[in-house]
Structures are given as structure tokens and as C-alpha cells.
Design an enzyme around this catalytic site. Sequence first.
Site: not given
Length: 531
Positions: A208, A396, A359, A355, A143, A350
Site C-alpha cells: 500500500t 484496499d 490472515h 490485514d 493490496s 495506512e
Amino acid sequence: SPVRREGCLFCTPVLCAKRMRMDDTSKLRHFNLIVCFGIIYLGNFLALGRPQETSIQEDAQYWEMLGKEDLQKTLNAKRYEGAAKNIIFFVGDGMGIATHTMARIYKGQKKHQSGEEESLVWENFPSTGLMKTYNTDRQVSDSAGTATAMFTGVKTRFGMLGLDNRAMYNVCDTGAVERATVQSMADWGAENEKDVGVVTTARITHATPGAMYAHTPMRDWESDSDIPEGSGACEDIASQLIKSFSSGKIKLAFGGGKRAFRTVVNGGNRSGEDLVDKLKEMGGSYVETTGELKLLDYSDKVLGLFSDSHMDWEVDRSQEDSGQPSLAEMTRQAINRLKKSEKGFVLMVEGGRIDHAHHQNKAKMAMEETLGLEKAVETALEMTARDDTLIIVTADHSHAVTISGYPERGNPILGFVKDIENNNFVTDQNGQPQPFTTIGYANGPGFDFHFNRTAGFWNNIENENFMSNSFQQMATFSLPDETHGGEDVSAYAIGPQAHLVNGVHEQSYLAHLVAYAGCLKSDTLGCPVGK
């Protein structure tokens, strides 16, 4: 879309009420009350799992009608040729194309539809393109490098913020850092007297948001206590944000990560001065809860830190005034503050926890966070005008996630596949067919969530609660954290110069597009006709 496969969730109570009025005795009425509300409960449960079909026929006539509507909409799309007074740049962290599809289906199924025909709000924007996400030194990006590309127009190394690749990752060489420093759209906006804001559900010092204002060879140097011995000449990211407030580059920042700003005495991890106190001494406003955000007085400088680390998952956060605001609520208050600027504003928003969910192989949480981002985009659309505000929605990078297995139309996106007739199944140690999850990951902790290492076979997931927030999808092999994906990501745009989001580009193209659309670098890029 005109297709809607809705379950009969609202007709059942009406039928129950009619049945009640037909019954003469109170005992019979009481019995029917129990039966009818049992049917209501069962109907809701079944509709969540598999929507009921309507009488709509998806025959040739239907698809021709739908195609004509779509074509006419595209032909009639309005093109705004002037400059953008305001720019709102939305980033779904890790929101690759598979995540768009998953979230779209999930959104429809939450409304008791089959889901595949649903749309996310940005999928109705008139302009769409694809962006290449690699870093200068990595085929699959992180990122920090991608955010630097999006916000500065310069691709760089994995793990670095606001520097080009003349700097070395994780090396504090102040001379190299100075030479490698590149400006972002925050700098360009401030130089053109636009107010600049940064909003995220991650830590405000995370990769980010950090790329909007920071310059560091190591993305993890968020607090002074994170900088290793021997690298103290480099400035931590939290300190750089406060300096950006002081210089006027940043006017507003909302997110998590309070610990990087406060000293140990005040509950943080800083060894130096307390940065919240420093901001207040500069005349800035500081908020920590939803209630305080609602009462914001829109002073010149505003910092909101709503959690010690990343903000809570959207499905877990407290909605009380003492809790954390949603991304949509933060976006609303950010626009309320920034629109006071006569010259306009630049706002980066954002959805950072999409994300994090990927993960962990938690697809449901990733989709819920995506829908939280959608609400923020809807808020921005509601509060701004199409002819003066350019809105971009992109990611991203992607994740190593797929949708597979030939599930039937309307199958729960969080569900599983077991098609014995077509050999779509996994087997247990006795060779018996077992299902696998429709959503799967190439790697990650979901492997050990489902694989029995002792037996050497997959556990049977048929009776597991796949709608649980903690459910992890299956992964091909085990890693503590699932990895990013390296494919292109999509970008969607509406407003002035949105038509320039078209085709396949380097991810760094987006910063140049924004600068041109907003006349932020008119000396080198020019300005749109009609400014």
C-alpha cells in the site's frame, strides 16, 4: 446514538463507600471492604461479557425519534463546493464491511454497552460509496493492485505497483516497466507544490505505501537483496523511496521496514549502499523511536523507521519513549510537518496490520488495529479544518470473514453461539451440541486451532479464553494464511468535494476524485468552482 446499555460499573464503589460509613466497628468495615471490592471485580467481569440492560424502550416511538434525528442530520449536512487545500487518504488494509461492523460492536462492548448501536468516527461522515476491488487479472485482489488503483487511477495486475497491465508480473523488463509506469497522487501533489507524506504500521516498502512512490512488477522486491539473479536491472522499492525524497516527490515517510534500508553491517539486509546514511547525506532527518519522533525538528525531509519489519501490534507495542509510536502519534507528527507547506499537502495513512490479523484469523487483533486507525482519523479531524481538507477513509480489499449464528443482542462479538432450541450449534463425536464462534472465516489457520483431525470433529470451545490476543476464530477449511475477500469495500468522505464519494464505482475512481478535489490535474479534470 442515544441508546446506551451500560453496566453498573461505577455505582458499586459509591455504594461500598456508603456502606463503610454506616458500619461502626473496624472488623465489620474490613469485612465489607473485601465483599464490596469483590463485587466491583465481579461486576466488571460480567459487564465485559454481557452488558446489563437499561430502562430505554426500543419501541416504535424510539425508532421514530431516531429516524427523524438521522434524517435531519442528513438534510443539514454541509456541502463544501470549493477545492481541497489538503488531502488525507486513510486506508484500512483489509478493512471490509464486516470488519467495520465487528469493530463497531467491539468498540461499544469495550465501553460496557451492547455494541451494535455504536459508531466508528468515519461512519458519521456525510458521504459514503462502494468501490469494486478486482485487479485486471484477478477476481479477488491483492493490496498492490488495489493500492495502485486508488492512488494512480489505473487498475493493474495482481502484485504490481505503479504500473499498468502492459507490464508483466514478476518480470524485470525495463522497457516494459518504463512504458507501463503511471503517476500517483504523490506525483500530482508534488507537481502542484504540495508536500506529500506516507504513514503506515506496515513496512514502508509494503504494497500500500509503495504504490504512492514506486514502480515495480513485483511487490516483494523491497530491498536489493530481494531481487533475484537476472533481474538486477530493476530497482528495489526502498531505493525508489530514497529517490523520491531526493526528487522532492516525498517529504515524509513513517512506518516499519528498517531492514530494507540498512546494510548487513548496520543490522539490515541490503547488499549495496546504506539508504539511511544516504538520506542523512541529503540533509534529511531520521528517527527510530517514539521519543525521537516527539523531538522531530520538522526538517524538509523526514524518514521514520520504527521496526525492522512490520510495526508491533497496537496491543503489544511499548508505549515508552524507547518504543514504537501509535498510528495516531505518527499521523499527528506527519500533519505537524506537512501543514508547514503554504500550498497544502497530500498524506496517505495506512492501518496496515488489520490485514495481517485477518490472515491469521485473529479477529480481536484486527478490531484493535481498526480502532487504532480510528484514533488516527480522530487526530486528523482535530488538526484540520473541514472547509479546506478532504478526508477519505476506505479499504484496499476485504477478507473472507463473516458474523453469523443469530447471537443475542449484546453477545460478546468475540464470543460464541450455541442455540440448541434453534439448532445453531456444531456437534462432537458423540453428537452432543457444541458452540461455534460468532466471527468465522472461510479459510485459514483457525481451522487447525479448533478442529481435532484425529477425532474428525470440532473441539469444544466453551471454556476457551476467546478474549485472548492469540485466540483464532474458527475457519471452514485449513490454509496457512486466510485469503482476501472479493466483495466491494466502503469509502467514507468529509470535506471539499466529499459528496463525490457516492454510489458504486471502480476503485480507481478515488484517485480521479482526489485529483479533481485538490486541483491536482486541472489540465484534464478541471477544478471545483470556488477555488
